[in-house]
Write a protein that holds these residues in place. Structure first.
Motif, PDB file in Angstrom:
ATOM      1  N   ILE A  53     -38.161-110.916 -31.309  1.00 16.09           N
ATOM      2  CA  ILE A  53     -38.193-110.071 -32.695  1.00 16.09           C
ATOM      3  C   ILE A  53     -37.993-108.568 -32.976  1.00 16.09           C
ATOM      4  O   ILE A  53     -37.703-108.427 -33.635  1.00 16.09           O
ATOM      5  CB  ILE A  53     -40.351-109.900 -32.543  1.00 16.09           C
ATOM      6  N   ALA A  54     -37.270-108.191 -31.341  1.00 19.54           N
ATOM      7  CA  ALA A  54     -36.959-106.411 -31.760  1.00 19.54           C
ATOM      8  C   ALA A  54     -35.824-106.096 -33.071  1.00 19.54           C
ATOM      9  O   ALA A  54     -35.514-105.614 -33.615  1.00 19.54           O
ATOM     10  CB  ALA A  54     -36.108-105.869 -29.929  1.00 19.54           C
ATOM     11  N   GLU A  55     -35.087-106.999 -32.728  1.00 23.73           N
ATOM     12  CA  GLU A  55     -33.610-107.067 -33.662  1.00 23.73           C
ATOM     13  C   GLU A  55     -34.289-107.050 -35.579  1.00 23.73           C
ATOM     14  O   GLU A  55     -33.472-106.699 -35.732  1.00 23.73           O
ATOM     15  CB  GLU A  55     -33.071-107.878 -34.180  1.00 23.73           C
ATOM     16  N   GLY A  56     -35.258-107.865 -35.784  1.00 23.11           N
ATOM     17  CA  GLY A  56     -35.909-107.640 -37.068  1.00 23.11           C
ATOM     18  C   GLY A  56     -36.588-106.164 -36.956  1.00 23.11           C
ATOM     19  O   GLY A  56     -37.524-106.133 -38.210  1.00 23.11           O
ATOM     20  N   GLY A  57     -36.622-105.598 -35.769  1.00 22.47           N
ATOM     21  CA  GLY A  57     -37.974-104.292 -36.200  1.00 22.47           C
ATOM     22  C   GLY A  57     -38.659-104.591 -35.634  1.00 22.47           C
ATOM     23  O   GLY A  57     -39.512-105.653 -35.701  1.00 22.47           O
ATOM     24  N   ILE A 112     -40.620-106.402 -12.620  1.00 24.03           N
ATOM     25  CA  ILE A 112     -40.641-104.796 -13.799  1.00 24.03           C
ATOM     26  C   ILE A 112     -38.898-105.133 -14.063  1.00 24.03           C
ATOM     27  O   ILE A 112     -37.487-105.364 -12.530  1.00 24.03           O
ATOM     28  CB  ILE A 112     -40.845-103.658 -12.572  1.00 24.03           C
ATOM     29  N   LEU A 113     -38.781-106.136 -15.311  1.00 18.90           N
ATOM     30  CA  LEU A 113     -37.413-106.554 -15.702  1.00 18.90           C
ATOM     31  C   LEU A 113     -37.329-105.496 -16.388  1.00 18.90           C
ATOM     32  O   LEU A 113     -37.992-105.640 -18.084  1.00 18.90           O
ATOM     33  CB  LEU A 113     -37.274-108.130 -15.715  1.00 18.90           C
ATOM     34  N   THR A 114     -36.552-104.334 -16.353  1.00 22.30           N
ATOM     35  CA  THR A 114     -36.326-104.328 -17.588  1.00 22.30           C
ATOM     36  C   THR A 114     -35.021-103.944 -18.494  1.00 22.30           C
ATOM     37  O   THR A 114     -33.634-104.897 -18.135  1.00 22.30           O
ATOM     38  CB  THR A 114     -35.556-102.537 -17.132  1.00 22.30           C
ATOM     39  N   GLU A 115     -35.132-104.150 -19.827  1.00 19.90           N
ATOM     40  CA  GLU A 115     -33.189-105.114 -20.403  1.00 19.90           C
ATOM     41  C   GLU A 115     -32.928-104.193 -21.793  1.00 19.90           C
ATOM     42  O   GLU A 115     -34.669-103.530 -22.507  1.00 19.90           O
ATOM     43  CB  GLU A 115     -34.137-106.594 -21.019  1.00 19.90           C
ATOM     44  N   MET A 116     -31.863-104.055 -22.277  1.00 23.05           N
ATOM     45  CA  MET A 116     -31.877-102.711 -23.199  1.00 23.05           C
ATOM     46  C   MET A 116     -30.903-103.097 -24.156  1.00 23.05           C
ATOM     47  O   MET A 116     -29.998-104.013 -23.717  1.00 23.05           O
ATOM     48  CB  MET A 116     -31.114-101.809 -22.635  1.00 23.05           C
ATOM     49  N   SER A 117     -30.826-103.014 -25.295  1.00 24.59           N
ATOM     50  CA  SER A 117     -29.711-102.627 -26.436  1.00 24.59           C
ATOM     51  C   SER A 117     -29.468-101.597 -26.814  1.00 24.59           C
ATOM     52  O   SER A 117     -30.433-101.244 -27.423  1.00 24.59           O
ATOM     53  CB  SER A 117     -30.158-104.098 -27.691  1.00 24.59           C
ATOM     54  N   ALA A 118     -27.579-101.824 -26.532  1.00 24.88           N
ATOM     55  CA  ALA A 118     -27.654-100.137 -26.568  1.00 24.88           C
ATOM     56  C   ALA A 118     -25.894 -99.952 -27.960  1.00 24.88           C
ATOM     57  O   ALA A 118     -25.511-100.635 -27.336  1.00 24.88           O
ATOM     58  CB  ALA A 118     -27.616 -99.409 -25.966  1.00 24.88           C
ATOM     59  N   GLU A 119     -26.082 -99.071 -27.876  1.00 22.70           N
ATOM     60  CA  GLU A 119     -25.249 -98.506 -28.611  1.00 22.70           C
ATOM     61  C   GLU A 119     -24.209 -97.046 -27.317  1.00 22.70           C
ATOM     62  O   GLU A 119     -24.831 -97.307 -26.209  1.00 22.70           O
ATOM     63  CB  GLU A 119     -24.672 -97.543 -30.169  1.00 22.70           C
ATOM     64  N   ILE A 120     -22.499 -97.027 -27.043  1.00 22.53           N
ATOM     65  CA  ILE A 120     -22.386 -95.416 -26.716  1.00 22.53           C
ATOM     66  C   ILE A 120     -23.642 -94.810 -26.226  1.00 22.53           C
ATOM     67  O   ILE A 120     -24.099 -94.395 -24.731  1.00 22.53           O
ATOM     68  CB  ILE A 120     -21.375 -95.090 -26.842  1.00 22.53           C
ATOM     69  N   ASP A 121     -23.575 -94.057 -27.006  1.00 22.25           N
ATOM     70  CA  ASP A 121     -25.178 -92.815 -26.834  1.00 22.25           C
ATOM     71  C   ASP A 121     -26.135 -93.024 -27.760  1.00 22.25           C
ATOM     72  O   ASP A 121     -26.761 -92.020 -27.536  1.00 22.25           O
ATOM     73  CB  ASP A 121     -24.505 -91.586 -27.840  1.00 22.25           C
ATOM     74  N   GLU A 122     -26.596 -94.370 -28.201  1.00 19.46           N
ATOM     75  CA  GLU A 122     -28.235 -94.088 -28.565  1.00 19.46           C
ATOM     76  C   GLU A 122     -28.746 -96.020 -28.138  1.00 19.46           C
ATOM     77  O   GLU A 122     -27.811 -96.760 -27.981  1.00 19.46           O
ATOM     78  CB  GLU A 122     -28.321 -94.135 -30.203  1.00 19.46           C
ATOM     79  N   ILE A 123     -29.971 -95.864 -27.878  1.00 18.29           N
ATOM     80  CA  ILE A 123     -30.570 -96.881 -27.505  1.00 18.29           C
ATOM     81  C   ILE A 123     -31.465 -97.406 -29.148  1.00 18.29           C
ATOM     82  O   ILE A 123     -31.936 -96.908 -29.221  1.00 18.29           O
ATOM     83  CB  ILE A 123     -31.223 -96.312 -26.390  1.00 18.29           C
ATOM     84  N   ASN A 124     -31.025 -99.193 -29.010  1.00 14.29           N
ATOM     85  CA  ASN A 124     -31.682 -99.920 -30.294  1.00 14.29           C
ATOM     86  C   ASN A 124     -33.319 -99.704 -29.832  1.00 14.29           C
ATOM     87  O   ASN A 124     -34.075 -99.193 -30.669  1.00 14.29           O
ATOM     88  CB  ASN A 124     -30.447-101.165 -30.041  1.00 14.29           C
TER      89      ASN A 124
END
Ligand code: BTN
Length: 330
Positions: free
Chosen positions: A98-102, A189-201
């Motif tokens: 769901i994250a991709e859709g906002g 705890i499982l942390t997952e991230m979607s990010a660009e070089i300088d910012e986190i989506n």
């Protein structure tokens, strides 16, 4: 309507409320009230009915439904949007879908059971129905991707604090984010991230706490290394109270971190709870395998390992096993 009737019963906690009063205030027929009361009973609510007196809520199930959780949550952002599933593949996988859709910052996904619970390093995470807290906190932090691992460390502190508040058990942290008790794993705890070089989506923090699991519920291979609050305390815990305490504590720690941009206020607490400071350990990752003594954990959350030649190696990520009498134990 069912939720509204439940609210009416709760607002008369311990006392009877007549079917007539409920039907009047909610503008539904008394037959409909009776039907919804039966549905609530099927969901595990213990409701006494008496002619002339009406209905009385005696006991609520150990449910993580938003309407059960809401009364215990006292946050501004985290958990204000709460989604609950009786069954899901994995709360982290759902969150990513769901994250991709906002999404609303601070959304929390909870499930009673995960069919494909996921752990670190591609492992699976046993998530039996109704026996644990399987949840994911979804965030949009305005921080550098390099600082994301700090959120994992503060999550570990927040979960330990919540466990202590609700069960009285003092838990330790095995860097970076395993919560252990008597040397056995109680929470991951499982942390997952979607990010660009300088910012986190987006950043999603998956938390799995073994709450009311009996030893025989764990897969055989985990029985020597995993534990639960019930096993350690000898008593069941009300999951919604613990889940809400995690959410409340998480918001407090996370807010502090976002305001200061640092975990320096928490690092001492983290170190006090460390299960590995001063211990001989082996650290492995896809790129390294090292043995040494843990001499510190930095404000950046990095492990400081003293190697046998006396040099200090800073480690950003990895899997730690502690040296015991029979070798290294994960
Ligand atoms: C670990 O391996 O230590 C991390 C385990 C994380 C488990 C939790 S349960 C809720 C969330 N959803 C998942 O699929 N995994 C995390």
């Amino acid at each position: 309507m069912k939720e509204k009737i439940l609210q009416e019963l709760k607002s008369h906690a311990g006392f009877y409320i007549s079917g007539e009063e409920i039907s009047g205030s909610l503008q539904v027929s008394r037959t409909a009230v009776w039907k919804y009361i039966n549905q609530l009973k099927d969901m595990g609510y213990v409701i006494e009915s008496q002619t002339k007196k009406g209905y009385r809520l005696v006991e609520s199930p150990d449910s993580l439904l938003p309407q059960e959780m809401k009364g215990n949550i006292n946050t501004e952002v985290i958990g204000q949007n709460l989604k609950f599933f009786e069954q899901v593949d994995s709360t982290n996988l759902y969150a990513k879908r769901i994250a991709e859709g906002g999404f609303e910052d601070g959304t929390v996904i909870m499930a009673d059971e995960q069919l494909n619970g996921r752990g670190r390093m591609g492992r699976t995470w046993a998530s039996p129905k109704g026996k644990g807290i399987w949840m994911t906190i979804m965030l949009k932090p305005k921080i550098s991707p390099a600082d994301a691992s700090k959120v994992t460390l503060l999550t570990a502190c927040a979960v330990c604090k919540a466990i202590e508040e609700i069960s009285g058990l003092y838990t330790q942290i095995k860097w970076p984010n395993d919560i252990v008790l008597n040397g056995k794993k109680l929470c991951g705890i499982l942390t997952e991230m979607s990010a660009e070089i300088d910012e986190i989506n987006y950043l999603i923090i998956g938390i799995g706490v073994n709450v009311n699991i009996d030893l025989e519920d764990f897969p055989h291979e985990l029985q020597a290394i995993a534990t639960s609050i019930k096993i350690e305390k000898g008593d069941m815990i009300i999951r919604k109270e613990l889940a809400a305490a995690i959410i409340n504590n998480f918001e407090r720690y996370y807010k502090g971190f976002i305001m200061t941009g640092s975990i320096k206020d928490y690092i001492n607490e983290y170190k006090e709870r460390s299960a590995i400071l001063g211990k001989e350990v082996r650290v492995t990752s896809s790129t390294l395998e090292l043995q040494g003594t843990v001499v510190d954990i930095s404000e950046e959350g990095q492990l400081q390992l003293e190697l046998c030649d006396g040099s200090i190696k800073e480690i950003i990520s990895g899997e730690v096993s502690v040296r015991g009498l029979t070798g290294y134990i994960s």
